[in-house]
Design an enzyme around this catalytic site. Structure first.
Site, PDB file in Angstrom:
ATOM      1  CB  CYS A 151      -0.801   0.117   1.119  1.00  0.00           C
ATOM      2  SG  CYS A 151      -1.935   1.451   1.558  1.00  0.00           S
ATOM      3  CG  HIS A 242      -2.552  -1.622  -9.712  1.00  0.00           C
ATOM      4  ND1 HIS A 242      -3.272  -0.623  -9.025  1.00  0.00           N
ATOM      5  CD2 HIS A 242      -1.693  -1.941  -8.826  1.00  0.00           C
ATOM      6  CE1 HIS A 242      -2.948  -0.613  -7.789  1.00  0.00           C
ATOM      7  NE2 HIS A 242      -1.922  -1.201  -7.531  1.00  0.00           N
ATOM      8  CD  GLU A 297      -7.342   1.386  -2.622  1.00  0.00           C
ATOM      9  OE1 GLU A 297      -7.133   0.658  -2.030  1.00  0.00           O
ATOM     10  OE2 GLU A 297      -6.862   2.583  -2.758  1.00  0.00           O
ATOM     11  CB  CYS A 306      -4.820   4.277  -5.421  1.00  0.00           C
ATOM     12  SG  CYS A 306      -4.261   2.339  -5.232  1.00  0.00           S
ATOM     13  N   GLY A 309      -1.845   2.578  -7.284  1.00  0.00           N
ATOM     14  CA  GLY A 309      -2.373   2.596  -8.490  1.00  0.00           C
ATOM     15  C   GLY A 309      -1.722   3.772  -9.390  1.00  0.00           C
TER      16      GLY A 309
HETATM   17  N1  API Z   1      -4.477   2.241  -1.323  1.00  0.00           N
HETATM   18  C1  API Z   1      -3.087   1.431  -1.472  1.00  0.00           C
HETATM   19  C2  API Z   1      -3.357   0.456  -2.375  1.00  0.00           C
HETATM   20  C3  API Z   1      -3.986  -0.536  -1.799  1.00  0.00           C
HETATM   21  C4  API Z   1      -4.329  -1.634  -2.570  1.00  0.00           C
HETATM   22  C5  API Z   1      -5.441  -2.566  -2.286  1.00  0.00           C
HETATM   23  N2  API Z   1      -6.790  -2.152  -2.179  1.00  0.00           N
HETATM   24  C6  API Z   1      -5.303  -4.065  -2.525  1.00  0.00           C
HETATM   25  O1  API Z   1      -5.831  -4.847  -2.554  1.00  0.00           O
HETATM   26  O2  API Z   1      -4.282  -4.086  -3.636  1.00  0.00           O
HETATM   27  C7  API Z   1      -2.304   2.262  -1.961  1.00  0.00           C
HETATM   28  O3  API Z   1      -2.061   3.564  -1.844  1.00  0.00           O
HETATM   29  O4  API Z   1      -1.140   1.821  -2.652  1.00  0.00           O
END
Ligand code: API
Length: 329
Positions: A151, A242, A297, A306, A309
């Site tokens: 994350c 992703h 997400e 993200c 992301g």
């Molecule tokens: N918010 C996070 C990503 C979390 C990803 C998570 N939702 C997953 O299951 O990969 C970030 O800033 O990178």
């Protein structure tokens, strides 16, 4: 939260491709914008024996008052936590340095993250003892209780949390073991937190996706049918999967504000070509150096930002020749 682009490519959160094609995230995680919500939560046996969370006390603790005393509180039966956000991607941070077992179960994390009946967050992050010689280990539960590998915004909040726990001022960096490997967040002199997000994983089977590789070993501008419509997608892993799309097949300029995320997001997330589900970024191109993304997400739904992301979007834009690689001096 002031996002600070560290390169000429600006995405909703900042990211940059530097010379070794590693991606760095750097933006102000806290100080004037970050809300420190100090709560004491006690887990109560409510009626029918179901566990419920009852917020015992909520206070917006002023920056200076009682910081050390709160963090030193260790009453048994209470969960002490501090809330951080990175560009609105918000997390409950738990001091778990005394145990290799998370203090909160995935089921309890779901309740804590509920924005109506809990504290409300995109996830719960645990600061745990180091692994194989690292300073710390970071684990995270999404708001649906699933555990992602990494994350980006979370590890930046993690760094600020550690600095607060250890009462550190100024520049500091920490080696953090994560599900995506070693990550080293750096707190800058001005409070910004910079993270080298490492190399993206481009091999389709390793993202993972069942979409066939069509550009070397990657799935780039691949057709993906979602709800009867064919989208053009590029799949990238930043340790977590992703799916980046710049629009439907043949569509010239996707207007991301028109995307009904709550409708279409889950259909991408749970698509059968993504065996581990996926995070999905919908991207609008304003120029070769200005992209706007909205994100659904995996395990958290629509979030305001993200970090992984944003990095995946930059990588996909380069792979699709929509942006240039940016080398920092
Ligand atoms: N918010 C996070 C990503 C979390 C990803 C998570 N939702 C997953 O299951 O990969 C970030 O800033 O990178």
């Amino acid at each position: 939260m002031a996002a600070t682009t560290t390169s000429s490519i600006s995405v909703s959160s900042s990211s940059s491709l530097n010379s070794s094609s590693r991606r760095c995230l750097s933006s102000l995680v806290q100080s004037r914008h970050c809300s420190f919500l100090r709560n004491n939560l006690t887990l109560n046996k409510s009626c029918k024996g179901r566990r419920s969370f009852q917020v015992v006390a909520v206070s917006m603790a002023p920056e200076t008052q009682g910081r050390a005393s709160f963090l030193d509180r260790k009453e048994s039966g209470f969960l002490h936590f501090v809330k951080y956000h990175g560009l609105g991607n918000d997390f409950i941070l738990v001091d778990n340095r005394n145990s290799t077992e998370p203090k909160v179960t995935p089921e309890q994390a779901v309740k804590l993250c509920d924005r109506n009946f809990g504290v409300g967050a995109d996830g719960v992050i645990f600061a745990m003892p180091g692994t194989n010689g690292t300073d710390y280990t970071m684990r995270i539960f999404n708001s649906d209780g699933s555990e992602p590998e990494m994350c980006g915004n979370g590890v930046r909040c993690f760094a600020r949390f550690i600095a607060e726990l250890e009462n550190l001022q100024g520049k500091h960096s920490f080696t953090v073991h994560t599900g995506a490997g070693l990550i080293v967040p750096e707190i800058q002199d001005d409070g910004k937190v910079k993270v080298d997000m490492g190399e993206p994983v481009l091999r389709a089977a390793d993202v993972p996706t069942k979409l066939p590789a069509n550009k070397e070993s990657s799935a780039v501008k691949s057709d993906l049918v979602v709800d009867g419509e064919t989208w053009s997608v590029t799949c990238v892993s930043m340790g977590n999967p992703h799916c980046v799309t710049f629009g439907r097949k043949g569509e010239q300029n996707l207007v991301v504000d028109q995307i009904q995320l709550a409708d279409i997001g889950p259909k991408f997330e749970h698509h059968d070509v993504f065996p581990a589900r996926t995070n999905t970024e919908f991207v609008q191109v304003f120029s070769r150096s200005h992209l706007k993304m909205r994100v659904w997400e995996r395990g958290a739904g629509a979030t305001l930002a993200c970090g992984t992301g944003a990095c995946a979007v930059v990588v996909a834009a380069v792979l699709e020749s929509r942006s240039e690689r940016v080398s920092t001096a």
